[in-house]
Design an enzyme around this catalytic site. Structure first.
Site: not given
Ligand code: NAD
Ligand code: DAU
Length: 353
Positions: A129-131, A154, A158
């Site tokens: 992630t970019d975080e 989190y 990562k």
């Molecule tokens: P998600 O939470 O939707 O899915 C995570 C999956 O991992 C689930 O299916 C869960 O059952 C599985 N999992 C969790 N713990 C596990 C374990 N111990 N063993 C095996 N499986 C396990 O997450 P996502 O949003 O699809 O993110 C996927 C990846 O991409 C993550 O590594 C996250 O850090 C990264 N990422 C997410 C975003 C985003 O915006 N969602 C952006 C950048 C990077």
């Molecule tokens: O940047 C990549 C990341 O983006 C991934 O690594 C994470 O897995 C993914 O969950 C996401 O993280 P964020 O914290 O940016 O996403 P989230 O959807 O939780 O929140 C997006 C923005 O919205 C953040 O600034 C917090 C705000 N927010 C979020 C929720 C859930 C609100 O204002 N209200 C809300 O209820």
């Protein structure tokens, strides 16, 4: 070629499996997932009968589970999506994040190292992630060389996993690549994340919680574009390299919420604006102000760039959630309700007091 996809039942993992099965007929997928609250096999229902797809339930932090899958199937490459992924949950309970994201990635690397031996063709691709880079102010963007400075449990977990992947690459000559991506949106995202959560709240005509003043900025990317970037990096990226992936689409949270209100209202032909549901609540602790990705490296070296523009992607996403209300209702379990009430009732209460 047989790929081990971990976390394939989650949001990005399941989108990636659909994508890769469709575009690469030479690929067989083993989806290895613990099925936490975020894992949902309904996402992959249509692949159940596909002979190039197999599901194995397992935990990346359990050496025996991981060894069993490597013993049973000859694995040619790993793409590690498995993680605890929600920042707010990491604030309520950090240790599960350390366990899965750090210990889990280490376990997976360690078993892969044993089975891959000195085969330089066998690649370990870590999805990150970019975080990990922390927060930006009003200007600038994250480059691959930006120092790590994570703010939440989190993002710290990562960051730890990224360091382990690079260290295994350097120390044990493993073929590793990492992608650090910005915020994804699209089908199959768990409705605890901003966009699907807000759509659900609008449909249900319930308060929409916006943290702080809604001024925080995220750089949004449609999930299909992320999947295409992962495919490029897995097959064409250079060993040991990191690639930043982002949509060139920075938006303030409040602008996203307003847009969603307008899109859903229009689609449901509502007369009264759902913007009245917006409720500013107590801010997320350690809330990173702004993320923005410089994606010039992946663009220049691998020819990837985002194809879906933000307005088009948001319309498609709203349509998907409105057409898949049953998918949303099915995934909202008892665990999620508990998390939601803990998270928001407190935030909403503290805002009013
Ligand atoms: P998600 O939470 O939707 O899915 C995570 C999956 O991992 C689930 O299916 C869960 O059952 C599985 N999992 C969790 N713990 C596990 C374990 N111990 N063993 C095996 N499986 C396990 O997450 P996502 O949003 O699809 O993110 C996927 C990846 O991409 C993550 O590594 C996250 O850090 C990264 N990422 C997410 C975003 C985003 O915006 N969602 C952006 C950048 C990077
Ligand atoms: O940047 C990549 C990341 O983006 C991934 O690594 C994470 O897995 C993914 O969950 C996401 O993280 P964020 O914290 O940016 O996403 P989230 O959807 O939780 O929140 C997006 C923005 O919205 C953040 O600034 C917090 C705000 N927010 C979020 C929720 C859930 C609100 O204002 N209200 C809300 O209820």
């Amino acid at each position: 070629m047989r790929l081990l996809i971990t976390g394939g039942a989650g949001f990005i993992g399941s989108n990636f499996i659909h994508h890769i099965i469709k575009v690469r007929e030479d690929i067989e997928v083993i989806n290895f997932d613990k099925l936490t609250y975020a894992g949902n096999l309904n996402n992959l229902e249509s692949l159940k009968v596909n002979t190039r797809y197999t599901f194995i339930k397992g935990d990346i932090a359990e050496p025996k589970d991981v060894e069993d899958v490597f013993n049973k199937y000859e694995i040619d490459g790993v793409i590690n999506f498995a993680a605890e992924s929600h920042v707010d949950r990491s604030i309520l309970g950090p240790l599960e994040f350390v366990r899965t994201n750090i210990m889990g990635t280490a376990t997976l690397l360690d078993v892969a190292r044993k089975y891959f031996g000195d085969d330089a063709e066998k690649r370990f691709h870590h999805i990150s992630t970019d975080e990990v880079f922390g927060a930006l102010g009003d200007s600038g963007s994250f480059k691959e060389s930006t120092p790590y400075d994570p703010s939440s449990p989190y993002s710290a977990s990562k960051a730890g996993s990224d360091h382990l992947v690079r260290a295994y690459g350097r120390t044990f000559d493993m073929n590793v690549v990492i992608t650090n991506c910005s915020n994804n949106y699209g089908p199959y995202q768990f409705p605890e994340k901003l966009i699907p959560l807000v759509i659900k709240r609008i449909v249900d005509e319930k308060e929409i919680p916006v943290y702080g003043k809604g001024e925080n900025v995220r750089d949004w990317l449609y999930v299909e574009d992320h999947c295409k970037a992962i495919e490029k990096v897995f097959f064409k990226g250079k060993n040991g390299q990191t690639y930043n992936v982002g949509g060139n689409s920075e938006k303030k949270n409040i602008d996203i919420v307003n847009l969603l209100c307008d899109l859903v209202d229009k689609r449901l032909s509502r007369d009264i604006s759902s913007r009245k549901l917006i409720t500013f609540v107590k801010d997320r602790p350690g809330h990173d102000f702004r993320y923005a990705i410089d994606n010039s490296k992946i663009k220049k070296e691998l020819g990837w760039e985002p194809e879906v523009n933000f307005d088009e992607g948001m319309k498609k996403t709203v349509e998907w959630y409105l057409e898949n209300g049953k998918w949303v209702d099915d995934i909202i379990s008892g665990d999620y309700r508990k998390f939601f009430s803990k998270q928001y009732k407190e935030r909403l209460k503290s805002d009013r007091s």
